[in-house]
Design an enzyme around this catalytic site. Structure first.
Site, mmCIF file in Angstrom:
data_model
loop_
_atom_site.group_PDB
_atom_site.id
_atom_site.type_symbol
_atom_site.label_atom_id
_atom_site.label_comp_id
_atom_site.label_asym_id
_atom_site.label_seq_id
_atom_site.Cartn_x
_atom_site.Cartn_y
_atom_site.Cartn_z
ATOM 1 N N LYS A 81 38.738 61.889 8.603
ATOM 2 C CA LYS A 81 38.166 62.570 9.766
ATOM 3 C C LYS A 81 39.261 63.260 10.564
ATOM 4 O O LYS A 81 40.137 62.603 11.122
ATOM 5 C CB LYS A 81 37.456 61.583 10.690
ATOM 6 C CG LYS A 81 36.662 62.305 11.783
ATOM 7 C CD LYS A 81 36.203 61.386 12.888
ATOM 8 C CE LYS A 81 37.234 61.207 13.976
ATOM 9 N NZ LYS A 81 37.623 62.474 14.638
ATOM 10 N N ILE A 121 43.381 53.693 21.314
ATOM 11 C CA ILE A 121 42.380 53.663 20.238
ATOM 12 C C ILE A 121 42.871 52.770 19.091
ATOM 13 O O ILE A 121 42.087 52.058 18.460
ATOM 14 C CB ILE A 121 42.054 55.098 19.730
ATOM 15 C CG1 ILE A 121 41.566 55.982 20.882
ATOM 16 C CG2 ILE A 121 41.018 55.051 18.602
ATOM 17 C CD1 ILE A 121 40.248 55.608 21.509
ATOM 18 N N GLY A 122 44.160 52.771 18.846
ATOM 19 C CA GLY A 122 44.725 51.888 17.821
ATOM 20 C C GLY A 122 44.383 50.431 18.086
ATOM 21 O O GLY A 122 44.044 49.672 17.171
ATOM 22 N N GLU A 180 49.698 54.475 13.273
ATOM 23 C CA GLU A 180 50.843 55.241 13.791
ATOM 24 C C GLU A 180 50.425 55.741 15.163
ATOM 25 O O GLU A 180 49.568 56.602 15.279
ATOM 26 C CB GLU A 180 51.182 56.376 12.821
ATOM 27 C CG GLU A 180 52.616 56.830 12.948
ATOM 28 C CD GLU A 180 52.749 58.012 13.877
ATOM 29 O OE1 GLU A 180 52.980 57.770 15.089
ATOM 30 O OE2 GLU A 180 52.604 59.135 13.424
ATOM 31 N N CYS A 205 54.196 62.600 18.744
ATOM 32 C CA CYS A 205 54.311 61.175 19.083
ATOM 33 C C CYS A 205 55.770 60.727 19.106
ATOM 34 O O CYS A 205 56.138 59.831 19.849
ATOM 35 C CB CYS A 205 53.503 60.331 18.107
ATOM 36 S SG CYS A 205 53.848 60.746 16.406
ATOM 37 N N GLU A 248 53.498 57.835 27.788
ATOM 38 C CA GLU A 248 53.549 59.017 26.932
ATOM 39 C C GLU A 248 52.761 60.155 27.581
ATOM 40 O O GLU A 248 51.595 59.996 27.917
ATOM 41 C CB GLU A 248 52.945 58.685 25.560
ATOM 42 C CG GLU A 248 53.071 59.821 24.580
ATOM 43 C CD GLU A 248 52.510 59.468 23.202
ATOM 44 O OE1 GLU A 248 51.417 58.880 23.125
ATOM 45 O OE2 GLU A 248 53.179 59.802 22.202
HETATM 46 P P1 ADP Z 1 44.826 61.631 20.915
HETATM 47 O O1 ADP Z 1 43.608 62.453 21.264
HETATM 48 O O2 ADP Z 1 45.641 61.226 22.070
HETATM 49 O O3 ADP Z 1 45.580 62.120 19.746
HETATM 50 P P2 ADP Z 1 42.986 59.604 20.053
HETATM 51 O O4 ADP Z 1 43.397 58.247 19.648
HETATM 52 O O5 ADP Z 1 42.011 59.759 21.142
HETATM 53 O O6 ADP Z 1 44.355 60.269 20.375
HETATM 54 O O7 ADP Z 1 42.438 60.426 18.806
HETATM 55 C C1 ADP Z 1 42.932 60.325 17.501
HETATM 56 C C2 ADP Z 1 41.785 60.333 16.523
HETATM 57 O O8 ADP Z 1 41.003 59.145 16.684
HETATM 58 C C3 ADP Z 1 40.824 61.502 16.646
HETATM 59 O O9 ADP Z 1 40.429 61.909 15.342
HETATM 60 C C4 ADP Z 1 39.655 60.885 17.403
HETATM 61 O O10 ADP Z 1 38.433 61.554 17.166
HETATM 62 C C5 ADP Z 1 39.623 59.482 16.821
HETATM 63 N N1 ADP Z 1 38.976 58.471 17.660
HETATM 64 C C6 ADP Z 1 38.775 58.490 19.011
HETATM 65 N N2 ADP Z 1 38.158 57.362 19.421
HETATM 66 C C7 ADP Z 1 37.952 56.594 18.317
HETATM 67 C C8 ADP Z 1 37.373 55.292 18.072
HETATM 68 N N3 ADP Z 1 36.871 54.547 19.060
HETATM 69 N N4 ADP Z 1 37.371 54.828 16.802
HETATM 70 C C9 ADP Z 1 37.900 55.548 15.793
HETATM 71 N N5 ADP Z 1 38.440 56.769 15.959
HETATM 72 C C10 ADP Z 1 38.492 57.301 17.192
#
Ligand code: ADP
Length: 411
Positions: A116, A172-173, A190, A224, A321
């Site tokens: 995705k 989100i990690g 990461e 990052c 960050e």
């Molecule tokens: P940033 O936008 O700061 O790079 P995010 O962690 O929000 O970091 O987004 C990174 C990816 O994770 C994107 O593809 C986003 O759509 C996806 N994402 C956001 N929220 C979730 C979630 N709860 N579970 C899994 N993937 C997510």
């Protein structure tokens, strides 16, 4: 992906390698088109998409194509086997490159993939899907699904997924790690960073100034591993800062498709708000701001290169960050002092060291708590070099031999 795994995982590895090699060649052939789409979609300067993102993406496929039939040499006395279906979720800062980092090693090891892209930058991933279809790769081996966070959640929770590879924010990690706790799913994460870029008095100063600029302003600072904390040894601080101010006033901020542009557009209105909010906090907490009076385009999401002086460890902009072209500058006297300061963050992704003394480089490489340490350079990436973090920057490595381990079970 689950169905396709049955035959893909049993295919002669030499044949798997050929498919991956073909994808690499096709990216090379369409590099120009990919570069233009990447800059239009995400706002990065065309010079960077053309010279860095797209060629590196192709090189990751070339590199892992070579490993496909050599896995048993990579892990002697073990039987390397694929994990199954890899769910891969990537961010918006290096869309095609992150897709390549994730897809190439997964395929080389015999896994199938559901990837995705980020919701604001899905175009090159979709173009890649088209290219992969044209390459003749068996149906179902690579699947690309667009969507935002909730689509990511579906991937994370789906019972047919065996591994999650995530690149994105630390917040989100943490959610993902909780969601898969106790399940069969393996993960590599990461996450964020707050890289320390350390300039010693014996460094080649002009070179270091260019290095500071590349470390923080590359890709608008949407990186990052950006060198977002600068540590300058006190004896050269004045000269380094003076040269830095002078040099950033010559940078061109504007049209991503203009090949003279140094700093492109901020990826989204939302991200620009986040950055401007951090700038406000930085000023409010007493930091001294310097924004270059360089050429900035009018309409659009722009942020001029921004320096903060007179900040200390407790400042928000030193700890968190920002993911934008904002550099927090501190000074130091001794090597032990700077090691302590550099390590004093929740993150542990990257660091840079500028010195003519090899002994200092060895000491810092040992003592800095960062997964990647660059010496007399910064933001250099290569498929042969593993990349990844410690602490709240995540775990697992991408690139090199270590990048294979993330997609294998070793019997
Ligand atoms: P940033 O936008 O700061 O790079 P995010 O962690 O929000 O970091 O987004 C990174 C990816 O994770 C994107 O593809 C986003 O759509 C996806 N994402 C956001 N929220 C979730 C979630 N709860 N579970 C899994 N993937 C997510």
């Amino acid at each position: 992906a689950r169905k396709a795994f049955k035959s893909w995982s049993k295919l002669n590895p030499k044949e798997r390698g050929k498919y991956i090699f073909r994808i690499a060649r096709m990216i090379q052939e369409r590099a120009r088109e990919f570069a233009v789409i990447e800059s239009l979609d995400g706002g990065k300067p065309i010079r960077e998409s053309r010279d860095i993102d797209i060629p590196l993406a192709a090189n990751h496929f070339f590199y892992y194509a070579g490993w496909a039939d050599k896995l048993e040499y990579a892990f002697p006395n073990k039987t390397p086997q694929p994990l199954g279906v890899a769910g891969q979720i990537i961010p918006w800062n290096f869309p095609l490159l992150m897709a390549a980092w994730k897809i190439a090693p997964a395929l080389a090891c015999g896994n199938t993939v559901v990837l995705k892209p980020a919701e604001t930058t899905s175009l090159t991933a979709l173009k890649l899907a088209e290219l992969i279809r044209d390459s003749g790769l068996p149906k179902g081996v690579v699947n690309i699904i667009t969507g935002a966070g909730e689509t990511g959640t579906e991937i994370v929770n789906h019972p047919d997924i065996d591994k999650i590879a995530f690149t994105g924010s630390t917040a989100i990690g943490k959610i993902i790690q909780k969601s898969i706790a106790g399940s069969k799913k393996k993960s590599t994460l990461e996450l964020g960073g707050k890289g320390a870029n350390i300039i010693f008095e014996d460094a080649a100063i002009d070179q270091a100034v260019e290095g500071i600029i590349n470390a923080i302003f590359f890709n608008q600072g949407h990186v990052c591993c950006a060198g977002s904390r600068l540590f300058v040894q006190e004896s050269v601080a004045e000269i380094v800062i003076e040269k830095l101010k002078e040099r950033i006033s010559t940078l061109i901020v504007g049209d991503p498709l203009d090949k003279n542009t140094d700093i492109g557009a901020i990826n989204s209105k939302e991200q620009l708000n986040t950055i401007n909010n951090y700038i406000k906090i930085g000023k409010k907490e007493g930091g001294e701001i310097y924004q270059a009076k360089c050429k900035v385009a009018k309409k659009g999401n722009w942020c001029p290169p921004t320096l903060f002086l007179n900040v200390s460890q407790s400042h928000t902009i030193v700890q968190e960050e920002i993911f934008g072209p904002v550099l927090a500058i501190q000074t130091f006297r001794t090597i032990d002092e700077v090691i302590e300061k550099a390590n004093n963050t929740p993150f542990g992704l990257s660091a840079g060291v500028w010195t003519e003394k090899g002994s200092k480089i060895f000491k810092l490489t040992q003592e800095l708590n960062a997964g990647v340490v660059w010496a007399n350079t910064y933001n250099k990436f290569d498929p042969t070099s593993p990349f990844g973090g410690f602490k709240e920057s995540g775990f697992g490595r991408e690139g090199g031999l270590h990048g294979l381990e993330a997609y294998l079970k070793l019997k």
